[in-house]
Scaffold this motif. Structure first.
Motif, mmCIF file in Angstrom:
data_model
loop_
_atom_site.group_PDB
_atom_site.id
_atom_site.type_symbol
_atom_site.label_atom_id
_atom_site.label_comp_id
_atom_site.label_asym_id
_atom_site.label_seq_id
_atom_site.Cartn_x
_atom_site.Cartn_y
_atom_site.Cartn_z
ATOM 1 N N HIS A 1 10.561 20.070 60.989
ATOM 2 C CA HIS A 1 11.795 20.202 61.777
ATOM 3 C C HIS A 1 11.583 19.709 63.206
ATOM 4 O O HIS A 1 10.447 19.581 63.664
ATOM 5 N N ASP B 1 6.451 21.611 68.548
ATOM 6 C CA ASP B 1 5.158 21.995 67.959
ATOM 7 C C ASP B 1 5.004 21.507 66.517
ATOM 8 O O ASP B 1 3.952 21.711 65.904
ATOM 9 N N HIS B 2 6.042 20.860 65.986
ATOM 10 C CA HIS B 2 5.966 20.311 64.618
ATOM 11 C C HIS B 2 6.068 18.783 64.619
ATOM 12 O O HIS B 2 6.162 18.171 63.564
ATOM 13 N N ASP C 1 9.427 26.941 59.697
ATOM 14 C CA ASP C 1 9.503 28.154 60.521
ATOM 15 C C ASP C 1 10.387 29.242 59.932
ATOM 16 O O ASP C 1 11.294 29.764 60.580
ATOM 17 N N HIS D 1 4.084 29.378 60.985
ATOM 18 C CA HIS D 1 3.262 30.238 61.849
ATOM 19 C C HIS D 1 3.033 31.560 61.119
ATOM 20 O O HIS D 1 3.970 32.150 60.606
HETATM 21 ZN ZN LIG Z 1 7.278 26.258 65.155
#
Ligand SMILES: [Zn+2]
Length: 278
Positions: free
Chosen positions: A63, A67-68, A168, A211
């Motif tokens: 997505h 952080d991805h 996520d 995560h």
């Molecule tokens: Zn994330």
């Protein structure tokens, strides 16, 4: 550093936010899903993959959140995919010359900001909107697209390995984070995403959240239920009874309660707006 969670599926857990990078072994190389966050970890991941003796032949971002969307030069130049909507969202946000500076300043925690390589951030190719699987030479990776958490969010089901890469969602440490940036009905979008995951739960032996901890088969439905309970409580204006933001929660103690509070307030003001006649 890589840990095998199923036949031909390995993960690496980052120091940052218990992020999980996923390596899927194919016939001519590996598919790398959400490779990770810190520069030194990405470089080590590249080394580990090289030790497997297989090149990286494809990447995938679940997505369009920073952080991805990261990558490292040492991972090579394989095509990096995302859903069409994921790419469109990245395209809308990133070309702005200040975008990376804003991400570095506002989104990345200050203590790691100088360790996150942003050069190759978001250089992904959108798959056709109707794409049902990742185009690569390896086990079939089914794309389950929904609009929970972020536009064009994809969960990935590697059915012949019994692995669900959930992006996520379905985390044991993070509460559901709704996409409050624009969607008309973030709650319904989230519940719809959970229904899609529930529809494939029978095929899942190993659950890899973006995560948090890897879950086994018997944790798939309970995690779906817990996410749903949280979202429904938000929707109904109640206070979710959720251990992830309860008094005993330790993960993200300094920021997760703030996210939770903002979600409560945002949905309360949406309800108020909807109730106002005219
Ligand atoms: Zn994330």
């Amino acid at each position: 550093m890589l840990r095998q969670v199923a036949d031909g599926v390995l993960i690496h857990e980052s120091e940052f936010c218990q992020s999980n990078a996923v390596v899927v072994q194919g016939r001519a190389g590996v598919l790398l899903i959400d490779p990770g966050v810190l520069g030194h970890e990405l470089a080590t991941l590249a080394d580990d993959v090289r030790e497997l003796g297989e090149p990286v032949v494809a990447g995938f971002s679940t997505h369009p959140h920073w952080d991805h969307l990261l990558w490292h030069t040492q991972l090579g130049e394989a095509p990096r995919y995302g859903t069409a909507r994921c790419e469109a969202t990245v395209q809308a946000r990133l070309p702005d010359p200040d975008a990376k500076a804003r991400i570095a300043e506002h989104l990345i925690p200050p203590d790691i900001a100088d360790q996150v390589p942003l050069d190759l951030l978001g250089l992904i190719t959108g798959l056709p909107a109707e794409a049902a699987r990742i185009p690569w030479d390896g086990p079939v990776v089914r794309i389950i697209e929904h609009q929970a958490h972020a536009p064009g969010h994809a969960a990935l089901l590697i059915e012949e390995r019994g692995v669900l890469v959930a992006g996520d969602m379905l985390s044991d440490v993070l509460i559901p984070m709704l996409d409050l940036t624009g969607t008309a009905d973030p709650v319904e979008d989230y519940l719809a995403g959970l229904r899609l995951l529930e529809g494939v739960a029978d095929h899942v032996d190993v659950l890899v959240p973006g995560h948090g901890s890897i879950g086994e088969a018997d944790q798939v439905l309970p995690r779906i239920e817990r996410d749903r309970g949280y979202v429904q409580a938000l929707r109904d204006g109640g206070v979710p009874d959720d251990p992830r933001v309860g008094p005993s929660a330790t993960f993200g103690k300094d920021w997760l309660p703030g996210v939770h509070e903002r979600q409560l307030q945002n949905l309360a003001s949406r309800r108020e707006r909807d109730d106002t006649p005219g």
